[in-house]
Design a protein around this motif. Structure first.
Motif, mmCIF file in Angstrom:
data_model
loop_
_atom_site.group_PDB
_atom_site.id
_atom_site.type_symbol
_atom_site.label_atom_id
_atom_site.label_comp_id
_atom_site.label_asym_id
_atom_site.label_seq_id
_atom_site.Cartn_x
_atom_site.Cartn_y
_atom_site.Cartn_z
ATOM 1 N N ARG A 18 -53.465 -18.027 5.012
ATOM 2 C CA ARG A 18 -52.544 -17.375 4.083
ATOM 3 C C ARG A 18 -52.925 -15.905 3.871
ATOM 4 N NH1 ARG A 18 -51.869 -20.203 -1.559
ATOM 5 N NH2 ARG A 18 -52.071 -21.907 -0.112
ATOM 6 N N TRP A 19 -54.244 -15.626 3.801
ATOM 7 C CA TRP A 19 -54.700 -14.243 3.622
ATOM 8 C C TRP A 19 -54.386 -13.392 4.848
ATOM 9 C CZ3 TRP A 19 -55.697 -11.942 -0.721
ATOM 10 C CH2 TRP A 19 -56.091 -12.696 -1.809
ATOM 11 N N PHE A 20 -54.521 -13.977 6.036
ATOM 12 C CA PHE A 20 -54.185 -13.239 7.256
ATOM 13 C C PHE A 20 -52.688 -12.929 7.319
ATOM 14 C CE2 PHE A 20 -58.201 -14.991 9.180
ATOM 15 C CZ PHE A 20 -58.811 -13.746 9.316
ATOM 16 N N ILE A 21 -51.881 -13.874 6.908
ATOM 17 C CA ILE A 21 -50.441 -13.638 6.894
ATOM 18 C C ILE A 21 -50.095 -12.553 5.887
ATOM 19 C CG2 ILE A 21 -48.213 -14.688 6.310
ATOM 20 C CD1 ILE A 21 -49.352 -17.330 7.473
ATOM 21 N N MET A 22 -50.679 -12.620 4.701
ATOM 22 C CA MET A 22 -50.429 -11.596 3.671
ATOM 23 C C MET A 22 -50.890 -10.221 4.152
ATOM 24 S SD MET A 22 -49.019 -12.894 0.939
ATOM 25 C CE MET A 22 -49.501 -11.920 -0.439
ATOM 26 N N ALA A 23 -52.067 -10.150 4.768
ATOM 27 C CA ALA A 23 -52.571 -8.869 5.276
ATOM 28 C C ALA A 23 -51.652 -8.316 6.359
ATOM 29 C CB ALA A 23 -53.996 -9.043 5.813
ATOM 30 N N GLY A 24 -51.155 -9.179 7.218
ATOM 31 C CA GLY A 24 -50.231 -8.749 8.257
ATOM 32 C C GLY A 24 -48.930 -8.216 7.678
ATOM 33 N N LEU A 25 -48.409 -8.896 6.679
ATOM 34 C CA LEU A 25 -47.176 -8.439 6.035
ATOM 35 C C LEU A 25 -47.375 -7.102 5.327
ATOM 36 C CD1 LEU A 25 -45.795 -11.798 4.583
ATOM 37 C CD2 LEU A 25 -44.926 -10.494 6.536
ATOM 38 N N VAL A 26 -48.512 -6.944 4.679
ATOM 39 C CA VAL A 26 -48.815 -5.673 4.012
ATOM 40 C C VAL A 26 -48.915 -4.553 5.036
ATOM 41 C CG1 VAL A 26 -50.596 -4.423 2.727
ATOM 42 C CG2 VAL A 26 -49.891 -6.684 1.980
ATOM 43 N N LEU A 27 -49.579 -4.795 6.153
ATOM 44 C CA LEU A 27 -49.687 -3.778 7.198
ATOM 45 C C LEU A 27 -48.321 -3.417 7.775
ATOM 46 C CD1 LEU A 27 -52.899 -4.876 9.110
ATOM 47 C CD2 LEU A 27 -52.583 -2.837 7.723
ATOM 48 N N ILE A 28 -47.457 -4.396 7.934
ATOM 49 C CA ILE A 28 -46.107 -4.124 8.439
ATOM 50 C C ILE A 28 -45.338 -3.257 7.450
ATOM 51 C CG2 ILE A 28 -43.875 -5.193 8.935
ATOM 52 C CD1 ILE A 28 -45.456 -7.507 10.217
ATOM 53 N N VAL A 29 -45.405 -3.594 6.168
ATOM 54 C CA VAL A 29 -44.691 -2.823 5.154
ATOM 55 C C VAL A 29 -45.226 -1.390 5.081
ATOM 56 C CG1 VAL A 29 -44.285 -2.610 2.661
ATOM 57 C CG2 VAL A 29 -43.997 -4.809 3.789
ATOM 58 N N VAL A 30 -46.542 -1.231 5.101
ATOM 59 C CA VAL A 30 -47.129 0.116 5.062
ATOM 60 C C VAL A 30 -46.740 0.898 6.311
ATOM 61 C CG1 VAL A 30 -49.301 1.394 5.109
ATOM 62 C CG2 VAL A 30 -49.020 -0.502 3.530
ATOM 63 N N GLY A 31 -46.740 0.254 7.458
ATOM 64 C CA GLY A 31 -46.331 0.917 8.693
ATOM 65 C C GLY A 31 -44.889 1.380 8.655
ATOM 66 N N ILE A 32 -44.018 0.545 8.123
ATOM 67 C CA ILE A 32 -42.606 0.926 8.002
ATOM 68 C C ILE A 32 -42.451 2.092 7.030
ATOM 69 C CG2 ILE A 32 -40.359 0.134 7.134
ATOM 70 C CD1 ILE A 32 -41.049 -2.616 8.337
ATOM 71 N N LEU A 33 -43.186 2.052 5.911
ATOM 72 C CA LEU A 33 -43.122 3.159 4.948
ATOM 73 C C LEU A 33 -43.615 4.462 5.555
ATOM 74 C CD1 LEU A 33 -44.279 1.568 1.581
ATOM 75 C CD2 LEU A 33 -42.056 2.542 2.114
ATOM 76 N N ILE A 34 -44.696 4.403 6.302
ATOM 77 C CA ILE A 34 -45.217 5.623 6.936
ATOM 78 C C ILE A 34 -44.227 6.145 7.969
ATOM 79 C CG2 ILE A 34 -47.023 6.507 8.477
ATOM 80 C CD1 ILE A 34 -48.981 4.700 6.998
ATOM 81 N N TYR A 35 -43.561 5.262 8.670
ATOM 82 C CA TYR A 35 -42.605 5.675 9.693
ATOM 83 C C TYR A 35 -41.331 6.259 9.083
ATOM 84 C CZ TYR A 35 -39.536 5.450 13.737
ATOM 85 O OH TYR A 35 -38.666 5.763 14.739
ATOM 86 N N LEU A 36 -40.796 5.590 8.060
ATOM 87 C CA LEU A 36 -39.517 6.003 7.486
ATOM 88 C C LEU A 36 -39.646 7.051 6.381
ATOM 89 C CD1 LEU A 36 -37.706 2.563 7.275
ATOM 90 C CD2 LEU A 36 -37.408 4.361 8.990
ATOM 91 N N ALA A 37 -40.769 7.068 5.665
ATOM 92 C CA ALA A 37 -40.926 7.989 4.531
ATOM 93 C C ALA A 37 -42.325 8.613 4.549
ATOM 94 C CB ALA A 37 -40.683 7.243 3.234
ATOM 95 N N PRO A 38 -42.625 9.468 5.527
ATOM 96 C CA PRO A 38 -43.979 10.029 5.613
ATOM 97 C C PRO A 38 -44.333 10.944 4.439
ATOM 98 C CG PRO A 38 -42.532 11.047 7.224
ATOM 99 C CD PRO A 38 -41.770 9.926 6.601
ATOM 100 N N TRP A 39 -43.330 11.476 3.730
ATOM 101 C CA TRP A 39 -43.613 12.352 2.598
ATOM 102 C C TRP A 39 -44.264 11.601 1.434
ATOM 103 C CZ3 TRP A 39 -38.788 10.763 4.078
ATOM 104 C CH2 TRP A 39 -38.109 9.955 3.199
ATOM 105 N N LEU A 40 -44.182 10.285 1.414
ATOM 106 C CA LEU A 40 -44.835 9.517 0.359
ATOM 107 C C LEU A 40 -46.356 9.569 0.460
ATOM 108 C CD1 LEU A 40 -42.618 6.303 0.255
ATOM 109 C CD2 LEU A 40 -42.677 8.161 -1.405
ATOM 110 N N PHE A 41 -46.853 9.904 1.648
ATOM 111 C CA PHE A 41 -48.298 9.904 1.873
ATOM 112 C C PHE A 41 -48.855 11.305 2.091
ATOM 113 C CE2 PHE A 41 -46.610 5.803 3.126
ATOM 114 C CZ PHE A 41 -47.412 4.946 2.392
ATOM 115 N N ASN A 42 -48.128 12.330 1.669
ATOM 116 C CA ASN A 42 -48.615 13.708 1.821
ATOM 117 C C ASN A 42 -49.850 13.988 0.973
ATOM 118 O OD1 ASN A 42 -46.731 14.474 3.688
ATOM 119 N ND2 ASN A 42 -45.345 15.395 2.204
ATOM 120 N N TRP A 43 -50.052 13.243 -0.076
ATOM 121 C CA TRP A 43 -51.199 13.460 -0.957
ATOM 122 C C TRP A 43 -52.510 13.027 -0.305
ATOM 123 C CZ3 TRP A 43 -54.028 9.128 -1.860
ATOM 124 C CH2 TRP A 43 -53.397 7.895 -1.618
#
Length: 71
Positions: free
Chosen positions: A3-28
């Motif tokens: 369950r932890w591996f699945i959750m970690a994978g989902l979190v990585l996917i969401v963060v990857g999508i955010l970095i790809y679609l909205a890179p200005w969120l991580f300018n800080w």
């Protein structure tokens, strides 16, 4: 444990999508006081100490909240 591996994978996917679609969120990241950046003519050194401490604190709080409400 699975369950932890699945959750970690989902979190990585969401963060990857955010970095790809909205890179200005991580300018800080890497620009906070306490982050070390040394740039010379032919070399660069980047040590994001403060940024990593902030991410560690946020993840610790998030994991503890999930564990508390997951019981």
């Amino acid at each position: 444990m699975a369950r932890w591996f699945i959750m970690a994978g989902l979190v990585l996917i969401v963060v990857g999508i955010l970095i790809y679609l909205a890179p200005w969120l991580f300018n800080w990241f890497g620009k906070l006081p306490g982050d070390i950046r040394i740039e010379k003519e032919n070399s660069k050194v980047f040590i994001p100490i403060t940024s990593m401490i902030l991410i560690s604190v946020v993840l610790t709080i998030l994991i503890n909240v999930i564990r508390f409400f997951g019981k």
